[in-house]
Design an enzyme around this catalytic site. Structure first.
Site, PDB file in Angstrom:
ATOM      1  N   SER A   1     -63.659   3.714  10.203  1.00  0.00           N
ATOM      2  CA  SER A   1     -63.396   4.686   9.144  1.00  0.00           C
ATOM      3  C   SER A   1     -64.556   4.696   8.165  1.00  0.00           C
ATOM      4  O   SER A   1     -65.275   3.702   8.007  1.00  0.00           O
ATOM      5  CB  SER A   1     -62.108   4.303   8.401  1.00  0.00           C
ATOM      6  OG  SER A   1     -61.974   5.016   7.178  1.00  0.00           O
TER       7      SER A   1
ATOM      8  N   ALA B   1     -51.209   6.049  20.728  1.00  0.00           N
ATOM      9  CA  ALA B   1     -51.454   7.372  21.293  1.00  0.00           C
ATOM     10  C   ALA B   1     -50.247   8.296  21.239  1.00  0.00           C
ATOM     11  O   ALA B   1     -50.250   9.339  21.881  1.00  0.00           O
ATOM     12  CB  ALA B   1     -51.926   7.236  22.747  1.00  0.00           C
ATOM     13  N   ASN B   2     -49.218   7.940  20.482  1.00  0.00           N
ATOM     14  CA  ASN B   2     -48.052   8.819  20.411  1.00  0.00           C
ATOM     15  C   ASN B   2     -48.218   9.894  19.348  1.00  0.00           C
ATOM     16  O   ASN B   2     -47.435  10.851  19.290  1.00  0.00           O
ATOM     17  CB  ASN B   2     -46.775   8.012  20.136  1.00  0.00           C
ATOM     18  CG  ASN B   2     -46.840   7.254  18.828  1.00  0.00           C
ATOM     19  OD1 ASN B   2     -47.590   6.284  18.733  1.00  0.00           O
ATOM     20  ND2 ASN B   2     -46.068   7.673  17.824  1.00  0.00           N
ATOM     21  N   THR B   3     -49.237   9.764  18.489  1.00  0.00           N
ATOM     22  CA  THR B   3     -49.421  10.732  17.414  1.00  0.00           C
ATOM     23  C   THR B   3     -50.876  10.773  16.983  1.00  0.00           C
ATOM     24  O   THR B   3     -51.677   9.908  17.346  1.00  0.00           O
ATOM     25  CB  THR B   3     -48.523  10.364  16.206  1.00  0.00           C
ATOM     26  OG1 THR B   3     -48.571  11.415  15.227  1.00  0.00           O
ATOM     27  CG2 THR B   3     -48.974   9.073  15.556  1.00  0.00           C
ATOM     28  N   GLY B   4     -51.240  11.781  16.200  1.00  0.00           N
ATOM     29  CA  GLY B   4     -52.538  11.839  15.554  1.00  0.00           C
ATOM     30  C   GLY B   4     -53.734  11.820  16.481  1.00  0.00           C
ATOM     31  O   GLY B   4     -53.739  12.409  17.561  1.00  0.00           O
ATOM     32  N   ILE B   5     -54.779  11.104  16.042  1.00  0.00           N
ATOM     33  CA  ILE B   5     -56.048  11.040  16.768  1.00  0.00           C
ATOM     34  C   ILE B   5     -55.854  10.510  18.186  1.00  0.00           C
ATOM     35  O   ILE B   5     -56.409  11.042  19.150  1.00  0.00           O
ATOM     36  CB  ILE B   5     -57.034  10.120  16.021  1.00  0.00           C
ATOM     37  CG1 ILE B   5     -57.286  10.618  14.591  1.00  0.00           C
ATOM     38  CG2 ILE B   5     -58.342   9.998  16.791  1.00  0.00           C
ATOM     39  CD1 ILE B   5     -57.883  11.971  14.513  1.00  0.00           C
ATOM     40  N   GLY B   6     -55.058   9.448  18.314  1.00  0.00           N
ATOM     41  CA  GLY B   6     -54.841   8.846  19.623  1.00  0.00           C
ATOM     42  C   GLY B   6     -54.174   9.799  20.596  1.00  0.00           C
ATOM     43  O   GLY B   6     -54.561   9.878  21.773  1.00  0.00           O
TER      44      GLY B   6
ATOM     45  N   TYR C   1     -57.806  -2.383   3.490  1.00  0.00           N
ATOM     46  CA  TYR C   1     -58.056  -1.402   4.541  1.00  0.00           C
ATOM     47  C   TYR C   1     -59.551  -1.327   4.841  1.00  0.00           C
ATOM     48  O   TYR C   1     -59.972  -1.344   6.009  1.00  0.00           O
ATOM     49  CB  TYR C   1     -57.535  -0.023   4.131  1.00  0.00           C
ATOM     50  CG  TYR C   1     -57.777   1.047   5.178  1.00  0.00           C
ATOM     51  CD1 TYR C   1     -57.109   1.011   6.393  1.00  0.00           C
ATOM     52  CD2 TYR C   1     -58.685   2.087   4.950  1.00  0.00           C
ATOM     53  CE1 TYR C   1     -57.333   1.983   7.367  1.00  0.00           C
ATOM     54  CE2 TYR C   1     -58.907   3.060   5.908  1.00  0.00           C
ATOM     55  CZ  TYR C   1     -58.228   3.009   7.117  1.00  0.00           C
ATOM     56  OH  TYR C   1     -58.460   3.971   8.074  1.00  0.00           O
TER      57      TYR C   1
END
Length: 305
Positions: free
Chosen positions: A151, A23-28, A178
């Site tokens: 995804s 949760a430090n970047t992006g979607i989170g 992936y």
């Protein structure tokens, strides 16, 4: 169902506790930011706690008084997952939302500290273990949800090779690995819902962001990065829009267990979040059970259901 759902539709989250991985970047980060603004107590479960603290500061700057804390979690290490779960269990008597968001994408061949193929180990096995270790804090909490971020790439890998989960026998494909990890996310979600149905207050839901402008594509092939950059307005959306399927899966009162949310636009690349369909393979109950058993054996984690 509302087909133009936005962050404004997230209901009041006062009194709810949300744990969001990566949760430090992006979607989170964007999902955590909205949940905190709606009143939830949010735990940013991140590998880099300095980045996590900076993210928490950005959230509290936007929403003064927001309840945001940081928890160290390295999904590439089962020791770290167990330590984080132990600390969270001590701190939190209840968990309303567990959002399994963190992940890696298209990385070169590598392994986690436990010897798992890096993408499967991070995206699936780490979250499988974390969920199993925290689930008893959720089972009796009315309205609680486990939301796992998958995804569109789950369709790339037609099936999961349970005889070679770690890509030790096949030529390594960063795209295939992936895709396998994202298919595993869905099979895990659907099997978790099967096991909880009628026995718990908790539901399991999945989501995908379409194509969102985040750091996750940094390991993509040069041509993929170039195309996304060139056609960015047409095929992708900002991270805050990419977070909407996750937020809807986590908070919309109309969501039911075993559902899957993604953008409603062309090929699910971008757009408002709606219920979408995943591949036929993802719904195979036999494969779900076999993957579950393999995941228990690899992680040493069993679920209280």
């Amino acid at each position: 169902m509302n087909d133009k759902w936005t962050a404004e539709d997230v209901p009041d989250q006062q009194g709810r506790v949300a744990v969001v991985t990566g949760a430090n970047t992006g979607i989170g980060f964007e999902a955590a930011k909205v949940l905190a603004a709606r009143g939830a107590s949010v735990v940013l479960a991140v590998r880099d706690t300095d980045k996590g603290k900076r993210a928490a500061n950005r959230i509290t700057a936007a929403t003064p008084g927001a309840d945001v804390t940081v928890q160290h979690l390295d999904l590439t290490s089962l020791d770290s997952v167990r330590a984080a779960a132990g600390e969270l269990r001590t701190r939190l008597p209840r968990i309303d939302l567990l959002i399994n968001n963190a992940g890696v994408m298209y990385t070169p061949k590598g392994t986690t500290r436990d010897g798992f193929e890096l993408q499967l180990g991070t995206n699936h096995l780490g979250h499988f273990a974390l969920t199993g270790l925290l689930l008893d804090r959720m089972l009796t909490v009315e309205g609680s949800r486990v939301v796992t971020v998958s995804s569109m790439a789950h369709r790339i890998q037609a099936s999961i090779d349970l005889d070679d989960l770690q890509w030790e026998r096949r030529p390594y494909s960063r795209v295939g690995a992936y895709g396998q990890s994202k298919l595993a996310n869905l099979e895990f979600t659907y099997q978790l819902q099967r096991r909880m149905a009628g026995k718990a207050s908790t539901i399991a839901v999945a989501a995908h962001p379409g194509i969102a402008s985040t750091e996750l594509i940094r390991n993509s092939a040069f041509v993929v990065r170039t195309l996304i950059k060139a056609f960015n307005p047409l095929i992708s959306q900002p991270a805050d829009r990419g977070a909407l399927p996750t937020l809807r899966a986590a908070t919309d009162p109309g969501v039911r267990g075993g559902e899957y949310y993604g953008p409603r636009g062309f090929q699910e690349l971008k757009g408002y979040p709606v219920r979408v369909r995943s591949s036929e393979q993802s719904h195979d109950p036999t494969m779900q059970r076999r993957l579950w058993t393999a995941s228990e054996e690899l992680t040493g984690v069993t679920f209280p259901i």
